[in-house]
Design a protein around this motif. Structure first.
Motif, short mmCIF file in Angstrom:
data_model
loop_
_atom_site.label_atom_id
_atom_site.label_comp_id
_atom_site.label_asym_id
_atom_site.label_seq_id
_atom_site.Cartn_x
_atom_site.Cartn_y
_atom_site.Cartn_z
N ALA A 12 0.84 -1.20 0.00
CA ALA A 12 0.00 0.00 0.00
C ALA A 12 0.87 1.25 0.00
CB ALA A 12 -0.93 -0.01 1.22
N SER A 13 2.00 1.17 0.67
CA SER A 13 2.88 2.35 0.75
C SER A 13 3.53 2.62 -0.59
CB SER A 13 3.95 2.15 1.82
OG SER A 13 3.32 2.00 3.08
N VAL A 14 3.98 1.57 -1.28
CA VAL A 14 4.57 1.77 -2.60
C VAL A 14 3.53 2.40 -3.53
CG1 VAL A 14 5.49 0.62 -4.66
CG2 VAL A 14 6.34 0.00 -2.38
N ASP A 15 2.29 1.92 -3.45
CA ASP A 15 1.23 2.52 -4.26
C ASP A 15 1.02 3.98 -3.89
OD1 ASP A 15 0.63 0.46 -5.93
OD2 ASP A 15 -0.90 -0.42 -4.60
N TYR A 16 1.04 4.26 -2.60
CA TYR A 16 0.84 5.64 -2.17
C TYR A 16 1.94 6.54 -2.74
CZ TYR A 16 -0.08 9.77 0.54
OH TYR A 16 -0.37 11.07 0.87
N ILE A 17 3.18 6.07 -2.63
CA ILE A 17 4.32 6.88 -3.09
C ILE A 17 4.24 7.08 -4.61
CG2 ILE A 17 6.84 6.91 -3.33
CD1 ILE A 17 6.86 5.33 -0.59
N ALA A 18 3.86 6.02 -5.33
CA ALA A 18 3.74 6.14 -6.79
C ALA A 18 2.66 7.17 -7.15
CB ALA A 18 3.42 4.78 -7.41
N ASP A 19 1.53 7.12 -6.44
CA ASP A 19 0.46 8.10 -6.69
C ASP A 19 0.93 9.51 -6.37
OD1 ASP A 19 -1.23 6.11 -7.44
OD2 ASP A 19 -2.32 6.01 -5.53
N TYR A 20 1.67 9.63 -5.27
CA TYR A 20 2.18 10.94 -4.85
C TYR A 20 3.05 11.53 -5.96
CZ TYR A 20 5.31 14.29 -2.57
OH TYR A 20 6.05 15.41 -2.28
N LEU A 21 3.99 10.71 -6.45
CA LEU A 21 4.91 11.24 -7.47
C LEU A 21 4.18 11.50 -8.79
CD1 LEU A 21 8.06 9.06 -6.67
CD2 LEU A 21 7.80 11.52 -6.28
N GLU A 22 3.21 10.65 -9.09
CA GLU A 22 2.47 10.82 -10.34
C GLU A 22 1.65 12.12 -10.34
OE1 GLU A 22 -0.22 7.56 -11.14
OE2 GLU A 22 0.38 7.59 -13.25
N ASN A 23 1.17 12.50 -9.15
CA ASN A 23 0.29 13.67 -9.07
C ASN A 23 0.95 14.92 -8.48
OD1 ASN A 23 -2.08 12.33 -10.08
ND2 ASN A 23 -2.01 11.15 -8.17
N ILE A 24 2.26 14.85 -8.32
CA ILE A 24 2.95 15.91 -7.59
C ILE A 24 2.82 17.27 -8.29
CG2 ILE A 24 5.25 15.62 -8.68
CD1 ILE A 24 6.39 15.75 -5.78
N ARG A 25 2.67 17.22 -9.61
CA ARG A 25 2.55 18.46 -10.38
C ARG A 25 1.28 19.25 -10.03
NH1 ARG A 25 4.32 16.30 -14.43
NH2 ARG A 25 6.19 17.36 -15.13
N ASN A 26 0.28 18.55 -9.51
CA ASN A 26 -1.00 19.22 -9.21
C ASN A 26 -1.00 19.99 -7.89
OD1 ASN A 26 -1.79 17.92 -11.51
ND2 ASN A 26 -2.68 16.18 -10.39
N MET A 27 0.09 19.84 -7.13
CA MET A 27 0.12 20.53 -5.83
C MET A 27 1.05 21.74 -5.90
SD MET A 27 0.39 17.36 -3.17
CE MET A 27 1.49 16.34 -4.15
N ASN A 28 0.75 22.77 -5.11
CA ASN A 28 1.70 23.86 -4.98
C ASN A 28 3.00 23.30 -4.41
OD1 ASN A 28 0.12 25.90 -5.93
ND2 ASN A 28 -0.48 26.67 -3.91
N VAL A 29 4.12 23.79 -4.92
CA VAL A 29 5.39 23.26 -4.44
C VAL A 29 5.63 23.62 -2.97
CG1 VAL A 29 6.63 25.23 -5.48
CG2 VAL A 29 7.89 23.19 -4.87
N LEU A 30 5.13 24.80 -2.58
CA LEU A 30 5.29 25.22 -1.18
C LEU A 30 3.98 25.00 -0.43
CD1 LEU A 30 7.38 28.49 -1.54
CD2 LEU A 30 8.13 26.31 -0.60
N SER A 31 4.10 24.60 0.80
CA SER A 31 2.93 24.32 1.61
C SER A 31 2.31 25.63 2.14
CB SER A 31 3.37 23.42 2.76
OG SER A 31 2.80 23.80 3.95
N SER A 32 1.06 25.55 2.54
CA SER A 32 0.38 26.75 3.06
C SER A 32 0.17 26.67 4.57
CB SER A 32 -0.98 26.92 2.40
OG SER A 32 -0.82 27.11 1.03
N VAL A 33 0.76 25.69 5.21
CA VAL A 33 0.50 25.54 6.64
C VAL A 33 1.18 26.68 7.42
CG1 VAL A 33 0.22 23.04 6.53
CG2 VAL A 33 2.48 24.00 7.01
N GLU A 34 0.65 26.94 8.60
CA GLU A 34 1.23 27.96 9.48
C GLU A 34 2.17 27.27 10.47
OE1 GLU A 34 0.78 31.20 9.37
OE2 GLU A 34 -0.64 31.09 7.68
#
Ligand code: PLP
Length: 514
Positions: A12-34
Motif C-alpha cells: 500500500a505504501s509503494v502505491d501511495y508513493i507512486a500516486d504521490y509522485l504521479e500527481n505531484i505536479r498538481n500541488m503547490n510546491v510550497l505548503s500553506s500551513v502555518e
C-alpha cells in the motif's frame, strides 16, 4: 505487526508513493500551513495501544503531505536537486529490509565488496584518474560517506594530520601542539557554508578568499594569502576548492590551485557536491582540469545523480593519509581478510548498505541513461536561458549547468519584488541570491520530473508577475509587510529573507546564504 501486515503495508505504501509522485505536479510546491500546525493535528503522547497501519498511512496523507515542501515537484527550483528515482527508492527499501550494516569485511562481505566495486564503477564513469580506484595497485581508494559536509571534514582532517607529520619529521624539536596552533586552511568565499563548519570541527582556521568576477578562486589570490601567512609564521595545510559552487555553480581553477598545493605541500580537497555528476558526460570533463593534483575528491550522488539521500562519494589519492588521521592502533594489529578496509576512511563506526541503491541506479539507468538525464537537465536550463535572453526586460548573469541567474533590469527593488511575489504564490520555489551586489533570481533545474512544459509554466508565472509590476499593479514590496516604524525605510533585504535568522541574513548579505 506481523509479516502478512508488513506485506500489505509495504505494498500500500509503494502505491501511495507512486500516486504521490504521479500527481505531484498538481500541488503547490510550497505548503500553506502555518508554523506549529502539526501540534494541533497530533496527540501529545504516544498511543498506549498500538494502532493499525491503515490509520498511520491515512495520517501521512492528512497531516504530513499538506505540510511538505515538495522537493521532487517539477516546480522546485531552489537549492540544488535532491536525487530521487524509482531504482534509488527500491534500493533504499532493500537496504532497510535486509537490515544489514557493515564495519569490516567479516561483518558483511556483500556490503563491503559491493561498495568497493561501486566506487570504482562511479570513478570510471566520471573519468577520474586511475589512482583513485580501489582496484588500482597504489594506495588510492573510494568510500561512501553520509554527506559532502562530512567528506570535507574528512579531507581537512587528513590534510591536517599529514602536515603535522611532515613538519614534525622536519623539526623534531617541535611538539604536535605547537604545529597545530599554527595551521591554516583556505577556501573561497563562494564555497559552501559546510566548509567553514568543517574548519570549526577540525580546529583549523579557514581563510575565505575572494574570487574573480566569475566567482572562481584563482591561484594568484591563494599564493598571496599563503605568502602572507607564512611570513606571519603560520603553516598553510589545506585548500578546499569547489567545482560548482552552491551560489552560481562556479568552478575554481583546479590547475592553478593544484600546482600551488603541490609546491607548498598542502592537501587539496575538492567539493564537487552538485556539479560532479556532470562529469559523467565527457563534454564537461574539461571542468576538472588539474584533477591530478587533488588529494581527496567528493561529489554527492544524492544530489544530481538519481541516488536517494544519503550517498556522498569520496575518493583519496593516498588512503594512508586518512588512515594516519583516523585508524585506531587496535585495528592495526590484525591482518585484514579483505582489502581495502574502507571502514577506516570514515567517521562513523558502521555504515548503512548504501551501495545497493547506487548499484540499482547505475544498472537500471546505465551510463547512457544517466548521461541522457544530465544532458536533458542542462538543456532545460539552456531553454530557460534562451527565454531570459529573448526578453530585453531581463539581464542574464549566470548560466552554468542547471543553474540560471537573472534579474530585472533597473532598480534592484524590481527583482526583489518579483522574488517576493514568486514566494507568495507558492507555485514555484526559487531562492534569491545576492550576486555582485544585486538581487538575482537563482533558478535551478532540480526535479527529475521537470520538463520543457514546466519551464514554460514557470516562465509564464514569472512573466505575469513582471507584467503586473510594470503595469504598476504591484508597486511596493512593503505592501504586504509594513515596516514597524513608518519613518524607517524597510530593509531592502527584509522580505526575500523572511524567516531567516539574523545570522543567516548577515550571511545572505555577503552572498553566503547556502
Ligand atoms: C549541497 C552542497 C554541500 C552540502 O552537501 P551535504 O551532502 O548536504 O553535506 C556542500 N558543498 C556544495 C558545493 C554543495 O552544493
Amino acid at each position: 505487526m506481523n509479516i502478512e501486515e508488513f506485506r500489505e503495508f509495504g505494498k500500500a505504501s509503494v502505491d501511495y508513493i507512486a500516486d504521490y509522485l504521479e500527481n505531484i505536479r498538481n500541488m503547490n510546491v510550497l505548503s500553506s500551513v502555518e508554523p506549529g500546525y502539526l501540534s494541533n493535528e497530533l496527540p501529545e503522547k504516544t498511543p498506549f495501544f498500538g494502532e493499525p497501519w491503515q490509520g498511520v498511512l491515512s495520517d501521512v496523507d492528512r497531516v504530513i503531505v499538506p505540510g511538505l515542501t515538495h522537493w521532487q515537484s517539477p516546480n522546485f527550483h531552489a537549492y540544488f536537486p535532491t536525487a530521487n528515482s524509482y531504482p534509488g527508492v527500491v534500493g533504499e527499501l532493500f537496504s532497510a529490509g535486509l537490515g544489514c550494516i557493515s564495519t569490516d569485511w567479516e561483518s558483511n562481505p556483500a556490503c563491503v565488496e559491493l561498495e568497493v566495486r561501486m566506487m570504482d564503477w562511479l570513478a570510471k564513469m566520471l573519468g577520474l584518474p586511475n589512482h583513485f580506484l580501489n582496484e588500482s595497485e597504489g594506495p588510492g581508494g573510494g568510500v561512501i560517506q553520509n554527506a559532502a559536509s562530512e567528506s570535507t571534514l574528512v579531507g581537512l582532517l587528513s590534510g591536517k594530520q599529514r602536515t603535522i607529520k611532515t613538519i614534525l619529521n622536519e623539526n623534531p624539536k617541535l611538539t604536535a601542539n605547537e604545529v597545530k596552533e599554527k595551521l591554516i586552511a583556505y577556501t573561497s568565499k563562494e564555497s559552501n557554508s559546510s566548509v567553514e563548519k568543517a574548519s570549526l570541527l577540525a580546529s583549523v582556521p579557514m581563510r575565505l578568499l575572494s574570487t574573480d568576477d566569475n566567482c572562481s578562486l584563482r591561484g594568484k589570490v591563494l599564493q598571496e594569502a599563503i605568502n602572507e601567512d607564512r611570513a606571519a609564521g603560520l603553516i598553510p595545510c589545506c585548500v578546499v576548492a569547489s567545482l560548482g559552487t552552491t551560489g552560481t555553480c562556479a568552478f575554481d581553477d583546479l590547475e592553478e590551485l593544484g600546482k600551488i598545493c603541490a609546491k607548498e605541500n598542502m592537501w587539496l580537497h575538492v567539493d564537487a557536491a552538485y556539479a560532479g555528476a556532470a562529469l559523467v558526460c565527457p563534454e564537461y570533463r574539461y571542468l576538472m582540469k588539474g584533477i591530478e593534483y587533488v588529494d581527496s575528491f567528493n561529489f554527492n550522488p544524492h544530489k544530481w545523480f538519481l541516488v536517494n539521500s544519503d550517498c556522498s562519494a569520496m575518493w583519496f589519492k593516498n588512503t594512508n593519509d586518512v588512515e594516519a588521521a583516523f585508524k585506531l592502533q587496535s585495528s592495526m594489529i590484525k591482518d585484514p581478510t579483505f582489502k581495502p578496509q574502507i571502514e577506516d576512511w570514515q567517521i562513523p563506526t558502521s555504515r548503512r548498505f548504501r551501495a545497493l541503491k547506487l548499484w540499482f541506479v547505475m544498472r537500471i539507468y546505465g551510463v547512457e541513461g544517466i548521461q541522457k538525464y544530465i544532458r536533458e537537465q542542462v538543456s532545460l536550463a539552456k531553454y530557460l536561458e534562451s527565454l531570459v535572453r529573448e526578453d530585453d526586460r531581463y539581464e542574464l548573469l549566470v548560466s552554468s549547468l542547471g543553474v540560471v541567474c537573472f534579474r530585472l533590469k533597473g532598480d534592484d527593488s524590481l527583482t526583489q519584488l518579483l522574488l517576493d511575489r514568486i514566494a507568495e504564490s507558492k507555485k514555484l520555489y526559487i531562492m534569491p541570491y545576492y550576486y555582485h551586489k544585486n538581487f538575482v533570481v537563482r533558478f535551478v533545474i532540480c526535479s527529475r520530473l521537470t520538463t520543457t512544459h514546466d519551464i514554460d509554466f514557470a516562465w509564464h508565472e514569472i512573466s505575469s508577475i513582471v507584467e503586473e509590476i510594470s503595469n504598476g499593479v504591484v508597486t511596493s514590496s512593503t505592501e504586504c509587510e509594513k515596516p514597524r516604524n513608518e519613518n524607517t525605510p524597510a530593509d531592502p533585504l527584509t522580505k526575500a529573507m523572511k524567516g531567516f535568522s539574523t545570522e543567516k541574513k548577515e550571511k545572505f548579505k555577503l552572498g553566503l546564504f547556502l
